[in-house]
Design a protein around this motif. Structure first.
Motif, PDB file in Angstrom:
ATOM      1  N   ALA A   1       0.821  -1.233  -0.082  1.00  0.00           N
ATOM      2  CA  ALA A   1      -0.035  -0.031  -0.107  1.00  0.00           C
ATOM      3  C   ALA A   1       0.896   1.244  -0.292  1.00  0.00           C
ATOM      4  CB  ALA A   1      -0.970   0.009   1.310  1.00  0.00           C
TER       5      ALA A   1
ATOM      6  N   ASP B   1      -7.361   1.821  -5.173  1.00  0.00           N
ATOM      7  CA  ASP B   1      -8.068   1.452  -3.769  1.00  0.00           C
ATOM      8  C   ASP B   1      -9.003   2.739  -3.553  1.00  0.00           C
ATOM      9  OD1 ASP B   1      -9.315   0.623  -1.578  1.00  0.00           O
ATOM     10  OD2 ASP B   1      -7.236   0.710  -0.400  1.00  0.00           O
TER      11      ASP B   1
ATOM     12  N   VAL C   1     -15.559  -3.794  -1.184  1.00  0.00           N
ATOM     13  CA  VAL C   1     -15.241  -3.947   0.005  1.00  0.00           C
ATOM     14  C   VAL C   1     -16.141  -4.294   0.741  1.00  0.00           C
ATOM     15  CG1 VAL C   1     -14.173  -2.281   1.898  1.00  0.00           C
ATOM     16  CG2 VAL C   1     -13.466  -1.923  -0.660  1.00  0.00           C
TER      17      VAL C   1
ATOM     18  N   GLN D   1      -5.772  -0.112  12.648  1.00  0.00           N
ATOM     19  CA  GLN D   1      -6.406  -1.200  12.388  1.00  0.00           C
ATOM     20  C   GLN D   1      -6.807  -2.183  13.692  1.00  0.00           C
ATOM     21  OE1 GLN D   1      -7.209  -1.924   9.591  1.00  0.00           O
ATOM     22  NE2 GLN D   1      -5.432  -1.693   8.080  1.00  0.00           N
TER      23      GLN D   1
ATOM     24  N   ILE E   1      -0.381  -4.738   2.587  1.00  0.00           N
ATOM     25  CA  ILE E   1       0.734  -4.412   3.535  1.00  0.00           C
ATOM     26  C   ILE E   1       1.173  -2.936   3.483  1.00  0.00           C
ATOM     27  CG2 ILE E   1       2.557  -4.844   5.030  1.00  0.00           C
ATOM     28  CD1 ILE E   1       2.495  -7.887   3.978  1.00  0.00           C
TER      29      ILE E   1
ATOM     30  N   ARG F   1       1.864   0.317   6.298  1.00  0.00           N
ATOM     31  CA  ARG F   1       2.798   1.020   7.296  1.00  0.00           C
ATOM     32  C   ARG F   1       3.912  -0.026   7.582  1.00  0.00           C
ATOM     33  NH1 ARG F   1      -2.161   3.657  10.169  1.00  0.00           N
ATOM     34  NH2 ARG F   1      -3.012   1.702   9.280  1.00  0.00           N
TER      35      ARG F   1
END
Ligand code: C5P
Length: 236
Positions: free
Chosen positions: A11, A62, A115, A188, A207, A209
């Motif tokens: 990401a 996204d 989503v 999260q 994935i 951060r």
């Protein structure tokens, strides 16, 4: 899209194209794919997709489109013109919206994903929104995505095994909220490590951060890749 070995999607949640491209140029397209989300797209514009594709990287856009059916369909069509490999819409937009998106994205062009429940939502937060519990809401939203002919869903790893059981290996499961050992949870709430995410049947591990905020992002990615490679034979 057929069932295949799991793939990491990095990401690229950066504040500038420069930072995103600096990491992207070190990525090998054979090892991973990249995700452009709201922050980078808002700052850098659609040109970032072209720039990343120039490096040979496949791009997941996204933006979680969620609007009236006509608006979402037209936005999906514009995203496809950018040559993205995958794009998503929010399943809470409802059946008509999902079907309009499906009509706008010809099968075989980009993968169209819905989503379900955000991985940042705890069970309590979801209940406070009147959306019930994560598993039944995910199940219901995934069913509407499947019924509208979408290629798969974004879901948490906690619901992935359940969806894989119902829909089989061809229905694509994209799972954010991946936290390799030793990394922080950040915002999260429903997270899982790499090995467990693969075991529950995720096809794509998003994935952010744990890689992008690491002191050495390249080394962090390498560690994730090594873990995936080590387990890959189990998933062929
Ligand atoms: O940094 P982190 O690994 O938490 O990044 C997760 C990425 O996946 C973010 O870009 C976030 O927007 C995205 N995402 C998510 N949960 C979803 C859908 C997308 O975390 N349900």
């Amino acid at each position: 899209m057929s069932s295949k070995a799991p793939v990491i999607i990095v990401a690229l949640d950066f504040a500038s194209a420069r930072e995103a491209l600096r990491l992207a140029e070190r990525l090998d397209p054979k090892d991973c794919r990249v995700k452009v989300g709201l922050e980078l797209f808002t700052e850098a514009g659609p040109g970032i997709v072209t720039d990343l594709k120039r490096s040979g990287l496949e791009v997941f856009l996204d933006l979680k489109f969620h609007d009236i059916p006509n608006t979402v369909a037209r936005a999906c069509a514009r995203a496809c013109e950018l040559g993205v490999w995958m794009l998503n819409v929010h399943a809470l937009g409802g059946s008509r919206m999902l079907k309009a998106a499906r009509e706008a994205v010809a099968p075989g062009t980009a993968a169209l994903i819905g989503v379900t429940v955000l991985t940042s939502h705890s069970a309590d937060e979801l209940a406070a929104l009147g959306l019930g519990d994560p598993l039944s809401r995910t199940q219901q939203l995934a069913a509407s995505c499947r019924e509208a002919g979408l290629d798969g869903v974004v879901c948490s790893t906690h619901e992935a095994a359940f969806l894989r059981e119902i829909y089989g290996p061809e229905f694509v499961l994209v799972t954010p909220g991946i936290r390799p050992a030793g990394s922080t949870q950040d915002d999260q709430r429903r997270t899982m490590g790499i090995a467990d995410a693969l075991r529950v049947g995720a096809h794509y591990l998003v994935i952010g951060r744990p890689i992008t905020a690491a002191p050495n992002p390249q080394a962090a990615l390498e560690a994730c890749l090594a873990e995936v490679r080590g387990l890959r034979s189990e998933f062929r």
